[in-house]
Design a protein around this motif. Sequence first.
Motif, short mmCIF file in Angstrom:
data_model
loop_
_atom_site.label_atom_id
_atom_site.label_comp_id
_atom_site.label_asym_id
_atom_site.label_seq_id
_atom_site.Cartn_x
_atom_site.Cartn_y
_atom_site.Cartn_z
N VAL A 540 0.86 -1.18 0.00
CA VAL A 540 0.00 0.00 0.00
C VAL A 540 0.90 1.23 0.00
CG1 VAL A 540 -0.15 0.11 2.53
CG2 VAL A 540 -1.97 1.10 1.15
N MET A 541 0.40 2.31 -0.62
CA MET A 541 1.17 3.55 -0.66
C MET A 541 0.58 4.54 0.34
SD MET A 541 3.50 3.17 -3.07
CE MET A 541 3.93 4.82 -3.60
N ALA A 542 1.45 5.24 1.00
CA ALA A 542 1.02 6.30 1.92
C ALA A 542 1.63 7.61 1.45
CB ALA A 542 1.45 5.97 3.35
N THR A 543 0.80 8.56 1.10
CA THR A 543 1.30 9.85 0.62
C THR A 543 1.24 10.88 1.74
OG1 THR A 543 -0.90 10.45 -0.17
CG2 THR A 543 0.58 9.36 -1.74
N VAL A 557 -4.80 -2.94 3.26
CA VAL A 557 -3.75 -3.33 2.32
C VAL A 557 -4.41 -4.22 1.28
CG1 VAL A 557 -1.53 -4.45 2.02
CG2 VAL A 557 -2.03 -3.22 4.15
N PRO A 558 -4.55 -3.74 0.05
CA PRO A 558 -5.30 -4.50 -0.97
C PRO A 558 -4.76 -5.92 -1.14
CG PRO A 558 -4.75 -2.30 -1.76
CD PRO A 558 -4.01 -2.48 -0.49
N GLY A 559 -5.68 -6.85 -1.28
CA GLY A 559 -5.31 -8.23 -1.53
C GLY A 559 -4.85 -8.98 -0.30
N ASP A 561 -5.49 -9.54 4.35
CA ASP A 561 -6.32 -9.27 5.53
C ASP A 561 -5.73 -8.16 6.39
OD1 ASP A 561 -8.02 -11.33 4.79
OD2 ASP A 561 -6.84 -12.84 5.87
N TYR A 562 -4.67 -7.56 5.92
CA TYR A 562 -3.96 -6.57 6.72
C TYR A 562 -4.50 -5.16 6.48
CZ TYR A 562 -0.37 -10.04 7.82
OH TYR A 562 0.29 -11.14 8.29
N SER A 563 -4.33 -4.33 7.46
CA SER A 563 -4.54 -2.89 7.32
C SER A 563 -3.38 -2.20 8.04
CB SER A 563 -5.88 -2.46 7.91
OG SER A 563 -5.98 -2.83 9.28
N VAL A 564 -3.09 -1.02 7.60
CA VAL A 564 -1.93 -0.30 8.12
C VAL A 564 -2.36 1.09 8.58
CG1 VAL A 564 0.29 0.72 7.50
CG2 VAL A 564 -0.30 -1.53 6.65
N ARG A 565 -1.82 1.48 9.69
CA ARG A 565 -2.05 2.84 10.17
C ARG A 565 -0.69 3.52 10.29
NH1 ARG A 565 -4.20 4.71 16.09
NH2 ARG A 565 -4.38 6.94 15.63
N VAL A 566 -0.51 4.56 9.48
CA VAL A 566 0.74 5.31 9.53
C VAL A 566 0.62 6.37 10.62
CG1 VAL A 566 2.34 6.77 8.25
CG2 VAL A 566 1.15 4.91 7.08
N LEU A 567 1.51 6.29 11.58
CA LEU A 567 1.41 7.18 12.74
C LEU A 567 2.31 8.40 12.63
CD1 LEU A 567 1.57 4.34 15.41
CD2 LEU A 567 -0.48 5.46 14.51
N ILE A 746 4.70 0.75 1.43
CA ILE A 746 4.72 -0.19 2.56
C ILE A 746 4.31 -1.57 2.07
CG2 ILE A 746 3.81 -0.69 4.86
CD1 ILE A 746 3.11 2.36 5.00
N THR A 747 5.15 -2.55 2.34
CA THR A 747 4.86 -3.93 1.95
C THR A 747 4.78 -4.78 3.22
OG1 THR A 747 6.02 -3.70 -0.17
CG2 THR A 747 5.68 -5.94 0.66
N VAL A 748 3.68 -5.51 3.32
CA VAL A 748 3.49 -6.41 4.46
C VAL A 748 3.58 -7.84 3.94
CG1 VAL A 748 1.98 -7.10 6.35
CG2 VAL A 748 1.96 -4.73 5.54
N LYS A 749 4.46 -8.62 4.55
CA LYS A 749 4.64 -10.01 4.13
C LYS A 749 4.25 -10.95 5.26
CE LYS A 749 8.43 -9.68 0.79
NZ LYS A 749 9.74 -10.25 0.42
N GLN A 750 3.74 -12.09 4.85
CA GLN A 750 3.58 -13.21 5.78
C GLN A 750 4.68 -14.21 5.46
OE1 GLN A 750 -0.46 -14.38 4.75
NE2 GLN A 750 -1.14 -13.79 6.79
N VAL A 751 5.53 -14.47 6.41
CA VAL A 751 6.64 -15.41 6.20
C VAL A 751 6.43 -16.59 7.15
CG1 VAL A 751 9.13 -15.70 6.07
CG2 VAL A 751 8.13 -13.44 5.67
#
Length: 799
Positions: A540-543, A557-559, A561-567, A746-751
């Motif tokens: 996801v992009m944060a401008t 975060v498209p695609g 189950d995650y969502s991101v909050r930029v603080l 921002i990239t969120v990965k499940q490893v």
Amino acid sequence: MNVGTVLLGLAFGAALSGVGILGRAYVADDDAYVAHVPKLTAAAAVLLVSALLHLTYQFVTTDYSNAYVWENTASYLPLLYRVTGVYAANEGSVLLWAAIVSIVAMIAGTVRGISDQHAKLVHGLTLGLVAYFTGMLLAQSPFASIRTAFPGAPPGFVPTSGQGLNALLVDPYMAIHPPVMFISYALLAMPFAIGSAHFVSLFRGNGGVFPTWHGSVTRWLRLSWLFLTAAVALGGLWSYTVLGWGGIWAWDPVETAILIPWLFLTATLHAVTAYEPTGRYRVLAPAMTATVFALVVYTTSVVRSGVFRSVHSFADGGIGAAFLVLMGLTAALGVVLPVTYWLLETDDGDGDGGDDRWLRRANLVHLAVLGFGLLTFVSLWGLSFPLLRNAITGLEVSVEARYYNLWSYPLVLGLLLLLGFYMDYDADGRTRALAGLGVFTAATIVGAFVFPSETWQLASTRPNDALVYELVGSASAASVLPPVAYAILGTVKRTGGRIRAAASRDAKLKQTGITLIHVGAALLVLSLPFMYVLAGQASVMATGVGDGSMDTTRQAVPGSDYSVRVLGHSRTEFPQDPAVGTYALSTDQVVRRGSSLNGSVQTVHGTVTDIREGPRATVVQLDGSSVWVGLAGNGTATTATTGERIVARGRLMWNFVPSADAVVLARAETVGPTADPPENVVPTRVVAEGVSLAVYEGNQLRASGIAGQRRYPEQGGMQVRDVVIDRGLVTDTYVIAGVSDGTASITVKQVPFVTLMRVAIVALLLGMSLVALFDPRHGAVTDTAIREPAHETNPEVAD
């Protein structure tokens, strides 16, 4: 001649003298002067360790009169990373390697003695390695003066700041990884010497060395395997936390280079375990023992050839003639000599007591050795091919990870099935064991067709792929499950029984170690493919992060189950508010260094004691000394006042005017009070930029922290990642962010399976530690052990 060079010269003399005495004693069978060899060996070790400590001291104190120190550290680095700089490049690495080999030679000579012909040859070869490494250091010294880097500089010139450490090395894992790796490499020196001496002795008609040194070889190999496994693991964990790969392995050339000796060392341990002086592996075991060290030298030389572009290459200043010669010598002793003997003898003998059955444990061990040998070749060819192609055609090519994965995977599955069968095999229950092998093999084949989607496939296939690539590449990763289960079940079943039947405590501990090693290996194989195949990621992009206008609410975060909050957003430059003495010279330092600073750009500091204004310039005296700061213009050129402490940056001119020793030609914007120095005077070493964020999975907070990058302006703008990792029991949440021009990507990965991988590594290390310590025959703790019967080395009854 400086202290370091003197230490190296004396160490070289001691080691070479020892080699000469031993060589004469071995050839002429004359023990004259041999009594001096232990003292010479100890002297070489003490001198090399002293040289290493002296170099470390120079790094700690940032002694930039040493060119190697100037190239690999800087005063702003914490103590840990100033020490890390010692082995950041070729010269320091070789010194570390030489020092450890010298300690190994000293310990081996003390424990074993050098009383007979065989011991003289083994010790002579080990000490010969010490002498060679030391000779390399004399030719390309880590103690070369700064005049070598600046041949045109005036006498006494010493830079005031270092070039700094490779940014990728500024990490705790990298502070540990190189020493652990070089300990492992150094420990292989003894097996190399023993294996080579064995064939030299055979050619001379003196009988083999290996039978009497078998126990020593086993101990050295086990210790080396233990350290090499730890080094591989540390390197992988470093990649995971610093490079932003989202995994631990990417078949980088340097990674492959360390894996090759690990695979071959594993094969060698199996061969040495099954060795019998008059039968099984009587040629192959000593040959492999000698070859491992030659492989280490070869792979080290290849990755330093400059052909590869590797993120792990911290010492790629060229292979150098010395490494080429060493590679030739070790290959001649460790490969050519054994092969020649084998060609002449042809009969390796299997010594299986007339048992003509093909299906027996001895042959299963043969297959295991062969399997590890093939795995080694796959990696060796992948590493060597670009070098050969470059040498023949001049073209740079790379071997992709796909090659390694596709060729290695079938071999790994085969080894797991072999392990399961070996553990399950019972001569009296051969039919049942074969049926078990058939069932798990069939399950493996079926598994290759389960979940036949791109997600589960090992690699994408291409239209013109070779048949093997199409078959293996389209196989499902589920195919690894049956062999892993078979290997674990077989290991636990067999060694569980052996533990209960073992007569002594040490034997039980050894069997426990063997179980842990094999179960750990199976779990490691299970974790690695799934770590990549089942990994998922979304971005996801944060401008607006640069000006604080970003959306601080939760963004899906498209695609995923995650969502991101930029603080928030942070941009920090280091060092912050550094003491002026860490980046500026005092007037005393300027006077002491004198004309060597002439013409260089320097930052100086001191108290204003006089101000003189002329028609075209203003000059400011510091500390009542002969050091002045000159500024063009008068009156308004400076706001400095008498008694004020200031810092100024500009070109330093020595004897520029008759009334002053030094004048720093500065501009108004590069002069200011030390309490609030101008921004362009204080050096910026690191720029850390990132976003503070919280990552949710559904409504549950998964991870929080700052993700971004650190940029090192004085290392060519090199960047390393700051990642956020939430270590879960099954799956890690891995967050990478790239921040640039006010926007964060921002990239969120499940490893998955990272925890399982860590458990597997711990099992491998713990298992080998137990075996190395408590083996009743060849362990470190043998004084209280109840020795097992000699036939335990027979693979028909041992592991």
